[in-house]
Enzyme design. Structure first.
Site, mmCIF file in Angstrom:
data_model
loop_
_atom_site.group_PDB
_atom_site.id
_atom_site.type_symbol
_atom_site.label_atom_id
_atom_site.label_comp_id
_atom_site.label_asym_id
_atom_site.label_seq_id
_atom_site.Cartn_x
_atom_site.Cartn_y
_atom_site.Cartn_z
ATOM 1 N N CYS A 75 15.913 16.758 5.532
ATOM 2 C CA CYS A 75 16.661 17.292 4.397
ATOM 3 C C CYS A 75 17.922 16.461 4.218
ATOM 4 C CB CYS A 75 17.081 18.732 4.658
ATOM 5 S SG CYS A 75 15.712 19.800 5.113
ATOM 6 N N ARG A 77 15.647 12.003 0.917
ATOM 7 C CA ARG A 77 15.385 12.725 2.173
ATOM 8 C C ARG A 77 14.673 14.063 1.931
ATOM 9 N NH1 ARG A 77 17.996 11.276 6.759
ATOM 10 N NH2 ARG A 77 17.696 13.380 7.523
ATOM 11 N N TRP A 133 13.621 19.574 2.294
ATOM 12 C CA TRP A 133 12.231 19.122 2.451
ATOM 13 C C TRP A 133 11.629 20.163 3.378
ATOM 14 C CZ3 TRP A 133 8.870 15.524 0.641
ATOM 15 C CH2 TRP A 133 7.722 15.272 1.397
ATOM 16 N N ASN A 166 19.219 20.608 8.937
ATOM 17 C CA ASN A 166 18.067 19.701 8.885
ATOM 18 C C ASN A 166 17.485 19.664 10.290
ATOM 19 O OD1 ASN A 166 16.287 17.533 8.444
ATOM 20 N ND2 ASN A 166 17.881 16.056 8.981
ATOM 21 N N GLY A 167 16.172 19.840 10.422
ATOM 22 C CA GLY A 167 15.560 19.810 11.751
ATOM 23 C C GLY A 167 14.654 21.011 11.934
ATOM 24 N N GLU A 203 -7.311 1.168 10.637
ATOM 25 C CA GLU A 203 -6.001 1.442 10.038
ATOM 26 C C GLU A 203 -5.155 0.163 9.991
ATOM 27 O OE1 GLU A 203 -4.774 3.535 8.211
ATOM 28 O OE2 GLU A 203 -2.607 3.330 8.394
ATOM 29 N N LYS A 253 -3.628 -1.513 6.489
ATOM 30 C CA LYS A 253 -2.226 -1.879 6.239
ATOM 31 C C LYS A 253 -2.149 -3.306 5.711
ATOM 32 C CE LYS A 253 -0.960 1.240 6.140
ATOM 33 N NZ LYS A 253 -1.633 2.379 6.136
ATOM 34 N N GLU A 276 -3.650 -3.604 2.115
ATOM 35 C CA GLU A 276 -2.839 -2.967 1.077
ATOM 36 C C GLU A 276 -1.649 -3.797 0.640
ATOM 37 O OE1 GLU A 276 -2.114 1.627 1.425
ATOM 38 O OE2 GLU A 276 -2.027 0.714 3.398
ATOM 39 N N HIS A 302 -24.104 -6.800 14.509
ATOM 40 C CA HIS A 302 -25.117 -6.377 13.536
ATOM 41 C C HIS A 302 -24.770 -6.868 12.124
ATOM 42 C CE1 HIS A 302 -27.011 -3.918 16.585
ATOM 43 N NE2 HIS A 302 -25.799 -3.458 16.892
ATOM 44 N N LYS A 349 1.379 6.203 -4.314
ATOM 45 C CA LYS A 349 1.606 6.955 -3.071
ATOM 46 C C LYS A 349 0.649 8.138 -2.978
ATOM 47 C CE LYS A 349 3.670 7.805 0.754
ATOM 48 N NZ LYS A 349 3.189 6.926 1.836
#
Ligand code: F6R
Length: 607
Positions: free
Chosen positions: A2, A28, A75, A101-102, A479, A483, A486, A502, A602
Site C-alpha cells: 500500500c 503501490r 492494495w 502496509n503489511g 518459465e 521471460k 517475451e 524426440h 499485463k
C-alpha cells in the site's frame, strides 16, 4: 503493498501534500483511498474505495483543513476493496487513526481477545486491531508513547504503520517491521512515506526507518526509538540524489529489475498466508475426485511446478492445463466431484475466467490463487488465497511467479500434513527450508547478477536458445524461456530434457546455446546425460547448477552457481531468478524496453 504518506507542516494544508504524495505512490496500490487530518483537536476522516482522483473529488478531500495528517492508498490483502476496509482504521470514538502496509499475522487471535473485551470491529482487515489495541492500552494511563511500544511488541508479521491521535494532536507515530517506511525533514515540516518518490518534492533529506523501530514525528523533526527496549537511536539523514522518475522505481532503471530485486521481500510476505484459508483450500483439494490446475502463461508454469509439489509432497495427482484448452480437453468430463484450482496474478484473465465459468456451470468447485483481492476470480471462487506479491508493473511476470510457486508449495505441504504423507521430521525439515527460500533468493540475486550480465554480453548476438530441465526443473526451463521470449524476442525452445531426443535435438549444431537447469536431486544423473547428448553435437552449454557441482561444471561452458542445500522441489523459486535477470539484461543490451514488450498486455482480458 500500500502507499502511505503523513506530514506535519508549518505553511499550507496537509491534505494538499497528502493527496500529491499518494498520487506519487499510486503504483503501490490503488483500490481504495483514505485521509485523516486533525484541526482544532477534531479528527476528520474521509475514505472510500476507488482511485485517488475519484475519491478525492467525491469526498471533497481537498477542503479538509489541518496542518497534520496522514493518507493511504490500498492494495487489498485482507478484505475486499470497500469503504469499511479502506484505511485509516480507528478506535470506536475515532480518537486514533491508523494506516498500515503489511500483514499482521496474529490479527485473528488479537481480534478475538479485543472482541472479548467488548471492542466492536467494522472491517475485515488485519489493520483494525491496531487502533483497538492502542485504545485498550491507553486505559492504563501510560500515554500514547507507552501504549505504542506495548502494542508494537505484540504485533507479529510485517508492518509500516502511521498513527494520528487526538491524544497528542501535534505528533505522528510511525513504526516499521519488514515493510518500508522513510522519514523526511525540511524547513516546512516533517514527513513520512512508504517510498521516497512521495517525499522528493518536499525534501531530499531522508532517514530510512529500520525493522523494529518506532519514530515520533513533530513539526521540528523526529526521534527514533528501538521498539524492543525503548532506547533512542541516533542516525544521520541520507541525501537522495534520484530524479522523481528514478525514485518511483527505487533507483532501478526499470520496474522489471526492481521487481526481480523485490523477490526476497515479496517471498517473505508470501510465507504469511492466512492459515484458515490455507486449511480450507487444502480440505477442498483432499475431497476432490480429480484436481485440475488451470492457468495461462507464467501462472501455468507455476501450476506445472505445483503439480510436482502436490505429487511429491502430498501424493496428490493433479492435471495442469492451460486455460484456453481446458474446455476442449476436460469440458465434457468436468463435474460435481472436480476441483479446479485456478492460478492467476490478475484474477481477470479472460481464458481463465471462461474455463472456470464452464466448470462452475457443471457444479465443479473452483478455488483460486491470485494477487488481486476483489478481482473476478476472488468473487467467483469458493475459496482463495492471496499470494501477497504486491502490484507488479512490469509486463513480464517475475515476483508473481515465485510467490505463486511458494503458495502452491505451502498448500502441498499442508495437504501432506493433513494426509499423513510425510513424517513429522520430514514436515519440519521442509518447513524450515521453505522459510529459507527468501534468503536463498536474496543471495542468488546478489551473487549472480555480475555473472549473468557477462553471460548476456557473450550471447547478445545469439539467434536461438534451447532451455532444458528435468522433473520440476522443466517448469523452471519453460518459465526461463518465456521471460527471454517475451522481452528479447529471441526465438527459443524449452522442453523437459528427456523429450529433447524426440525432436528438438535436430536443431542442435555447432555453437547453439543450451541452457540447462540442473539442481542436485533425483533428476541430477539424468540431466548429466542430457547435457552430454547436446554437448557431443556441438552445443554451447550454460548450466544453472548448485555451487560446487563439479560434475556439471566439468561438462559446461558457462555456469551460474546457486546456493547449496535447496530441496529440489523448491528450486524453481530460486533457480528462475538468474534466468529472469538474463532475459532482462539481454533486453536492455538490445536497446529494448523490458517493461513494455511489444504486443503484450499485463492482463489479457479479451478472447
Ligand atoms: C508472462 C505473463 C503472462 C501472464 C498470463 C496470465 O510474463 O505475464 O504470461 O502470466 O497472461 O496472467 P494472470 O496470471 O494474470 O492470469
Amino acid at each position: 503493498m500500500c502507499g502511505i504518506f503523513g506530514c506535519i507542516i508549518r505553511e499550507g494544508q496537509a491534505v494538499k501534500l497528502i493527496t500529491d504524495g499518494l498520487k506519487r505512490l499510486e503504483y503501490r496500490g490503488y483500490d481504495s483511498v483514505g485521509v485523516a487530518v486533525i484541526n482544532n483537536n477534531q479528527m476528520d476522516i474521509r475514505k472510500d474505495k476507488g482511485r485517488i482522483e475519484e475519491v478525492v473529488s467525491e469526498l471533497s478531500i481537498l477542503e479538509m483543513e489541518g496542518k497534520i495528517g496522514l493518507g493511504h492508498t490500498r492494495w487489498a490483502t485482507h478484505g475486499a476493496p470497500a469503504y469499511e476496509n479502506a484505511h485509516p482504521h480507528t478506535d470506536e470514538i475515532e480518537s486514533i487513526a491508523v494506516i498500515h502496509n503489511g500483514v499482521i499475522e496474529n490479527y485473528s487471535e488479537l481480534k478475538d481477545e479485543l472482541i472479548d473485551k467488548g471492542h466492536i470491529f467494522r472491517s475485515r482487515t488485519d489493520t483494525e486491531v491496531i487502533p483497538h489495541l492502542i485504545e485498550e492500552e491507553m486505559k492504563s494511563d501510560i500515554g500514547l508513547q507507552g501504549a505504542m511500544l506495548r502494542i508494537l511488541r505484540r504485533l507479529r508479521g510485517s508492518y509500516a504503520l502511521v498513527v494520528l491521535s487526538t491524544h497528542e494532536p501535534d505528533k505522528l507515530y510511525c513504526a516499521r517491521n519488514e515493510s518500508p517506511l522513510v522519514l523526511g525533514i525540511s524547513g516546512n515540516g516533517t514527513y513520512c512515506a512508504s517510498d521516497v518518490p512521495a517525499l522528493l518534492p518536499y525534501t531530499n533529506q531522508v532517514n530510512y526507518l529500520r525493522n523494529g523501530e518506532m519514530a515520533i514525528l513533530d513539526i521540528d523533526g523526529f526521534s527514533i526509538i528501538k521498539i524492543s527496549d525503548g532506547s533512542e537511536i541516533v542516525r544521520p539523514n541520507t541525501e537522495i540524489t534520484w530524479s522523481p522518475e528514478m525514485a518511483e522505481k527505487q533507483g532501478y532503471i526499470h520496474f522489471m529489475l526492481k521487481e526481480i530485486h523485490e523477490q526476497p521481500t515479496s517471498l517473505r510476505d508470501g510465507l504469511r498466508l492466512q492459515e484458515r484459508y490455507l486449511d480450507l483450500l487444502t480440505q477442498f483439494l483432499d475431497r476432490g475426485k480429480e484436481v485440475f490446475l488451470v492457468a495461462a502463461g507464467t501462472s501455468y508454469h507455476s501450476c506445472l511446478a505445483g503439480a510436482y509439489l502436490f505429487s511429491k509432497l502430498a501424493r496428490l495427482t493433479t492435471f495442469p492445463v492451460v486455460s484456453s484448452e481446458f474446455m476442449e480437453i476436460y469440458g465434457s468430463t468436468v463435474g460435481i466431484d472436480s476441483i479446479i484450482l485456478t492460478v492467476s496474478q490478475s484474477g481477470e484473465t479472460y481464458d481463465t475466467l471462461k474455463a472456470i465459468d464452464h466448470a462452475r456451470m457443471r457444479a465443479a468447485t473452483v478455488l483460486g490463487v491470485t494477487n488481486t483481492v476483489g478481482s473476478t476470480l476472488t468473487r467467483v471462487a469458493r475459496a482463495y488465497l492471496i499470494q501477497q506479491s504486491g502490484p507488479e508493473i512490469g509486463v513480464a511476470a517475475t515476483k508473481t511467479f515465485t510467490s505463486q510457486v511458494l503458495v502452491l508449495a505451502q498448500m502441498a505441504l499442508r495437504l501432506a500434513k493433513n494426509r499423513g504423507k510425510l513424517s513429522q521430521d520430514e514436515l519440519d525439515e521442509f518447513e524450515i527450508k521453505l522459510h529459507l527460500v527468501p534468503d536463498w533468493v536474496e543471495e542468488t540475486i546478489s551473487k549472480s547478477e555480475d555473472t549473468v550480465k557477462k553471460l548476456a554480453k557473450n550471447h547478445l548476438d545469439e539467434s536461438l536458445f534451447l532451455f532444458l530441465g528435468r522433473g520440476i526443473s522443466s517448469a523452471t526451463a519453460l518459465e526461463g524461456r518465456l521471460k527471454l521470449l517475451e522481452i528479447t524476442y529471441i526465438p527459443s525452445l524449452a522442453y523437459p530434457a528427456g523429450e529433447s531426443k524426440h525432436g528438438p535435438i535436430s536443431i542442435i549444431e555447432e555453437g547453439v546455446t543450451c541452457i540447462f537447469v540442473c539442481p542436485r536431486g533425483e533428476t541430477h544423473n539424468h540431466i548429466l546425460g542430457s547435457i552430454m547428448e547436446m554437448k557431443s553435437r556441438g552445443a554451447n552449454i550454460v548450466s544453472v547448477c548448485e555451487e560446487g557441482d563439479e560434475e556439471v561444471k566439468r561438462i559446461s561452458d558457462e555456469v551460474i552457481e546457486m546456493p547449496r542445500g535447496i530441496p529440489e522441489e523448491l528450486t524453481p523459486i530460486v533457480y528462475i531468478t538468474p534466468l529472469q535477470l538474463l532475459a532482462y539484461h539481454l533486453a536492455v543490451l538490445k536497446g529494448l524496453d523490458p517493461d513494455k514488450p511489444r504486443n503484450l498486455a499485463k492482463s489479457v482480458t479479451v478472447p
